[in-house]
Design an enzyme around this catalytic site. Structure first.
Site, PDB file in Angstrom:
ATOM      1  N   ASP A  32      52.580  32.625  37.651  1.00 26.62           N
ATOM      2  CA  ASP A  32      51.383  31.838  37.320  1.00 26.62           C
ATOM      3  C   ASP A  32      51.767  30.565  36.564  1.00 26.62           C
ATOM      4  OD1 ASP A  32      48.858  32.516  38.188  1.00 26.62           O
ATOM      5  OD2 ASP A  32      48.519  34.039  36.646  1.00 26.62           O
ATOM      6  N   GLN A  56      45.851  38.990  35.510  1.00 26.68           N
ATOM      7  CA  GLN A  56      44.648  38.263  35.896  1.00 26.68           C
ATOM      8  C   GLN A  56      43.815  37.931  34.655  1.00 26.68           C
ATOM      9  OE1 GLN A  56      44.073  37.218  39.044  1.00 26.68           O
ATOM     10  NE2 GLN A  56      42.193  36.203  38.411  1.00 26.68           N
ATOM     11  N   LYS A 116      44.854  37.981  46.685  1.00 27.32           N
ATOM     12  CA  LYS A 116      46.293  37.869  46.438  1.00 27.32           C
ATOM     13  C   LYS A 116      47.040  38.960  47.218  1.00 27.32           C
ATOM     14  CE  LYS A 116      45.478  35.611  42.065  1.00 27.32           C
ATOM     15  NZ  LYS A 116      45.368  35.652  40.610  1.00 27.32           N
TER      16      LYS A 116
HETATM   17  N1  GUN Z   1      41.862  33.506  36.608  1.00 31.16           N
HETATM   18  C1  GUN Z   1      41.403  32.398  37.245  1.00 31.16           C
HETATM   19  N2  GUN Z   1      42.420  31.727  37.811  1.00 31.16           N
HETATM   20  C2  GUN Z   1      43.539  32.417  37.535  1.00 31.16           C
HETATM   21  C3  GUN Z   1      44.905  32.223  37.864  1.00 31.16           C
HETATM   22  O1  GUN Z   1      45.306  31.260  38.518  1.00 31.16           O
HETATM   23  N3  GUN Z   1      45.756  33.167  37.402  1.00 31.16           N
HETATM   24  C4  GUN Z   1      45.345  34.224  36.653  1.00 31.16           C
HETATM   25  N4  GUN Z   1      46.260  35.072  36.223  1.00 31.16           N
HETATM   26  N5  GUN Z   1      44.099  34.427  36.331  1.00 31.16           N
HETATM   27  C5  GUN Z   1      43.195  33.524  36.775  1.00 31.16           C
END
Ligand code: GUN
Length: 304
Positions: free
Chosen positions: A120, A97, A53
């Site tokens: 998200d 996350q 990211k």
């Molecule tokens: N863990 C696995 N996929 C994601 C996601 O798309 N966003 C977040 N925040 N955590 C994750």
């Protein structure tokens, strides 16, 4: 033989479009989009996602900020960091996350994020907006799946679409997006009795389960569009002979390889279009997260 959807190319196109918009936003409004990430603990997969990211932010010219909290962090500490990001003017979107350590209540955490910065799309307000087809943030992976199909000129309207997997991150929002695009949608999950019965008539078959070789060729309709959102890391000791030879260079260099939920080598002979793993849906996730962050920054600047 199926046509491969090139996630690399499509996500690259999206990132280039974002880059241009970032320049314009900086020029006209003096705003540089900023993405914040809160990472709690040491989950190895999460660390890789978070690093990707940040890299994505660098590529398109965003500000990126990561806060790392220890595995033992309390819920109050996470909530405090969320409050900081909620009020920071230079961070337009942020995410926590997942997964979180067990002492932290995921629901409380997700509800504490300002819906205006919830890139998200996991806040109940944004989930409700998706349901009601209102403008909000859509989770990145399902948004990426739909975007990929649109850019490949795949018709969704009127098609039978089967979603395998009902997670809150991919399966459920993806089913809603397909429904919003007027597909006839079937959702399968761990309690589905006869998976093949529901996949064999699918014009569009999407799997997001995390189970290697779940989707076999006899479960796929001739000419189907097959989208593989599964990510499974297979180490050399767990690989079957076919995989060992197909991914020999990965095993030789890294001792492991990444595959999806679909028995790719067999299914690609039956499908009309298919996404590879790696190089498919995974790359779209970051691109769409960046797109959501750009949207947050534009909304902040009241530019549309
Ligand atoms: N863990 C696995 N996929 C994601 C996601 O798309 N966003 C977040 N925040 N955590 C994750």
């Amino acid at each position: 033989m199926a046509k491969l959807i090139n996630g690399n190319k499509i996500s690259g196109d999206i990132k280039n479009e974002i880059k241009e918009e970032v320049k314009e936003l900086e020029r006209v409004k003096g705003i540089k989009p900023g993405l914040g990430v809160i990472l709690v603990g040491e989950d190895p997969a999460s660390k890789v996602y978070v690093a990707n990211k940040q890299k994505g932010c660098d590529e398109v010219g965003f500000l990126s900020d990561t806060v790392k909290l220890p595995e033992t962090a309390t819920e109050a500490e996470v909530l405090k960091q969320i409050e900081i990001y909620n009020s920071r003017k230079d961070i337009h979107g942020f995410l926590v996350q997942l997964p979180l350590p067990r002492q932290i209540d995921k629901t409380k955490v997700l509800e504490a994020i300002s819906p205006l910065k919830d890139v998200d799309g996991f806040h109940p307000i944004n989930i409700g907006k998706l349901f009601a087809q209102q403008d909000g943030f859509v989770p990145a992976t399902p948004a990426g799946i739909i975007e990929m199909m649109k850019r490949e000129k795949i018709t969704i309207k009127g098609k039978n679409a089967t979603m395998v997997g009902h997670s809150e991150i991919v399966g459920k929002p993806c089913a809603l997006l397909l429904l919003n695009e007027w597909a006839t949608v079937t959702v399968c999950h761990i309690e589905t009795r006869d998976l093949k019965m529901h996949t064999i008539n699918a014009d569009i078959l999407i799997s997001a389960v995390g189970k290697p070789y779940l989707i076999k060729e006899d479960m796929v309709k001739d000419g189907a569009v097959v989208i593989d959102a599964g990510i499974n890391r297979i180490t050399v000791d767990k690989a079957n002979p076919e995989l060992l030879s197909w991914r020999k260079s990965d095993f030789d260099t890294k001792g492991a390889t990444l595959i999806g939920d679909v028995d790719f080598q067999k299914v690609e002979q039956k499908a009309s279009v298919i996404t590879p793993v790696p190089g498919g849906v995974g790359l779209m996730t970051i691109a769409m997260l960046l797109k959501n962050t750009l949207k947050a920054a534009k909304d902040f600047a009241q530019l549309k």
